[in-house]
Design an enzyme around this catalytic site. Structure first.
Site, PDB file in Angstrom:
ATOM      1  CG  HIS A  71      -0.171   0.293   2.292  1.00  0.00           C
ATOM      2  ND1 HIS A  71       0.276  -0.149   2.891  1.00  0.00           N
ATOM      3  CD2 HIS A  71      -1.022   1.588   2.700  1.00  0.00           C
ATOM      4  CE1 HIS A  71       0.927  -0.118   4.142  1.00  0.00           C
ATOM      5  NE2 HIS A  71       0.338   1.537   4.274  1.00  0.00           N
TER       6      HIS A  71
HETATM    7  N1  UDP Z   1      -4.499  -4.922   8.661  1.00  0.00           N
HETATM    8  C1  UDP Z   1      -5.418  -4.805   8.205  1.00  0.00           C
HETATM    9  N2  UDP Z   1      -6.286  -5.180   7.630  1.00  0.00           N
HETATM   10  C2  UDP Z   1      -5.914  -5.314   6.235  1.00  0.00           C
HETATM   11  C3  UDP Z   1      -4.565  -4.965   5.917  1.00  0.00           C
HETATM   12  C4  UDP Z   1      -3.473  -4.944   6.902  1.00  0.00           C
HETATM   13  O1  UDP Z   1      -6.272  -5.634   9.719  1.00  0.00           O
HETATM   14  O2  UDP Z   1      -6.591  -6.061   4.921  1.00  0.00           O
HETATM   15  C5  UDP Z   1      -3.491  -4.625   9.698  1.00  0.00           C
HETATM   16  C6  UDP Z   1      -2.371  -5.533   9.987  1.00  0.00           C
HETATM   17  O3  UDP Z   1      -2.419  -5.816  10.445  1.00  0.00           O
HETATM   18  C7  UDP Z   1      -2.314  -4.256  10.756  1.00  0.00           C
HETATM   19  C8  UDP Z   1      -2.500  -2.720   9.944  1.00  0.00           C
HETATM   20  O4  UDP Z   1      -3.077  -2.769   9.707  1.00  0.00           O
HETATM   21  O5  UDP Z   1      -1.607  -4.253  11.923  1.00  0.00           O
HETATM   22  C9  UDP Z   1      -1.031  -2.196   9.356  1.00  0.00           C
HETATM   23  O6  UDP Z   1      -2.037  -1.501   8.757  1.00  0.00           O
HETATM   24  P1  UDP Z   1      -1.156  -0.648   7.385  1.00  0.00           P
HETATM   25  O7  UDP Z   1      -0.443  -1.604   6.320  1.00  0.00           O
HETATM   26  O8  UDP Z   1      -2.090   0.263   6.444  1.00  0.00           O
HETATM   27  O9  UDP Z   1       0.124   0.815   7.473  1.00  0.00           O
HETATM   28  P2  UDP Z   1       1.028   0.948   8.466  1.00  0.00           P
HETATM   29  O10 UDP Z   1       1.637  -0.636   9.334  1.00  0.00           O
HETATM   30  O11 UDP Z   1       2.363   0.208   6.833  1.00  0.00           O
HETATM   31  O12 UDP Z   1       1.716   2.245   8.428  1.00  0.00           O
END
Ligand code: UDP
Length: 353
Positions: free
Chosen positions: A206
């Protein structure tokens, strides 16, 4: 005491859920006012987390999303300022590195309200990432910097931030993974896939640096295809629209599903063989659940996982992605590098002072 929490994106709902629970458990006298900026607004990127993780409904929903970084941040600051003036909280609590984080911190700092930043001190040292700008600026206007790791503390010291502001509390996402592991739920998967489920690789993509660059996105999809293994890809809305815009096909070995709620995500992570991701949170969750991680980025904030040999940075190198997925192995570490699972309580305790 009144605490105003600003959240707006999926990972912030997850982090805030454990801290909100800690407020209710150990400081029920604290009134937590929740502001949802609206940055993530789809049902499966927002509502599902409030429902499943039992977060109180936001007191305010700003409905700000879909614009550019500048538009969103500016509009959020304006609205947040009005709410903060009205509520007059003793603390503003912000999480992570999104536009909502920076807007919350800036609005509070201008009103002379102390800011506490959960997940402070992380650095990719890549200023092209909007997240990096948000982190650095937020850290420099916060009064309490709640860092998950020793490396985070060192990063802040190197930037001249006073030691007394820096509090090493571990990672609230570790608390979340421990709490929700037993509540994990198997998602609905396409027929045929669920039978061989222990052999799948879980993937998330993403980050703008991957999705907004046609060549990088193409290289990554080719790498996933060349790995020749079954891949489950809960597809982020931004990635979905970029794949359509660039007219890229989805390789046959990839099973695309809609983004799932956290309980289903935990199930998918805990039952996978390997995790491939550009997400910050998912890299750590791979470690929490004992899975090797292949990170489709050129750098990471979570360098301790790379140093431990359980997270491999592969960028958008097609051959390396395919090879790393096939060969990835997890070797158990002795120490828990993200704390003891009591970070949320430590955050709440620190805000009482
Ligand atoms: N996550 C979720 N459903 C999904 C994909 C990710 O619940 O379909 C959760 C994942 O387990 C983690 C969080 O979202 O706890 C991560 O979010 P994201 O990847 O959007 O953002 P980042 O961590 O890169 O800031």
């Amino acid at each position: 005491m009144k605490v105003l929490t600003v959240i707006g994106a999926r990972p912030q709902f997850i982090k805030a859920s454990v801290v909100s629970r800690a407020f209710k458990d150990i400081r029920p006298d604290v009134r937590e006012v929740i502001v949802h900026t609206g940055q993530h607004y789809d049902a499966n990127m927002s509502d599902v987390f409030f429902d499943e993780l039992c977060i109180s409904r936001p007191d305010y929903n700003l409905g700000i999303g879909g614009g550019t970084h500048g538009q969103n941040t500016g509009r959020m600051i304006e609205k947040l300022e009005g709410i903060m003036k009205k509520i007059q909280p003793q603390w503003v609590l912000v999480y992570g590195d999104t536009d909502s984080t920076l807007a919350g911190a800036l609005a509070a700092a201008k009103l002379d309200i102390p800011v506490a930043h959960v997940e402070a001190g992380l650095r990719s040292f890549n200023r092209k990432m909007p997240e990096e700008i948000n982190r650095v600026l937020t850290d420099h206007i916060a009064q309490i910097l709640l860092v998950p790791t020793e490396i985070g503390r060192q990063n802040l010291r190197n930037e001249g931030i006073a030691d007394e502001k820096i509090k090493l509390v571990g990672d609230v996402m570790y608390d979340a993974s421990l709490y929700y592991k037993s509540k994990a739920r198997k998602p609905q998967l396409p027929i045929g896939l669920s039978d061989k489920v222990s052999e799948y690789v879980l993937c998330t993509i993403h980050r703008a640096e991957n999705t907004d660059n046609r060549q990088r996105l193409t290289n990554i999809l080719h790498g996933l295809s060349d790995s020749n293994v079954q891949i489950i890809l809960p597809l982020h809305p931004r990635t979905r629209s970029k794949i359509a815009e660039f007219d890229l096909g989805i390789p046959e070995n990839i099973c695309v599903i809609d983004p799932v709620g956290y309980l289903e995500m935990v199930w998918l992570e805990a039952n996978s063989r390997v995790i491939v991701t550009d997400s910050g949170g998912v890299q750590k969750e791979a470690y929490f659940f004992g899975k090797p991680c292949v990170t489709i980025r050129d750098e990471t904030e979570w360098v301790e996982l790379v140093d431990a040999g359980i997270n491999q940075l592969v960028g958008d190198d097609t051959n390396l992605i395919a090879k790393s997925i096939r060969e990835a192995k997890f070797s158990l570490l002795n120490s828990n590098i993200y704390g003891q699972g009591n970070s949320a309580n430590m955050v709440v305790d620190l805000l009482n002072q």
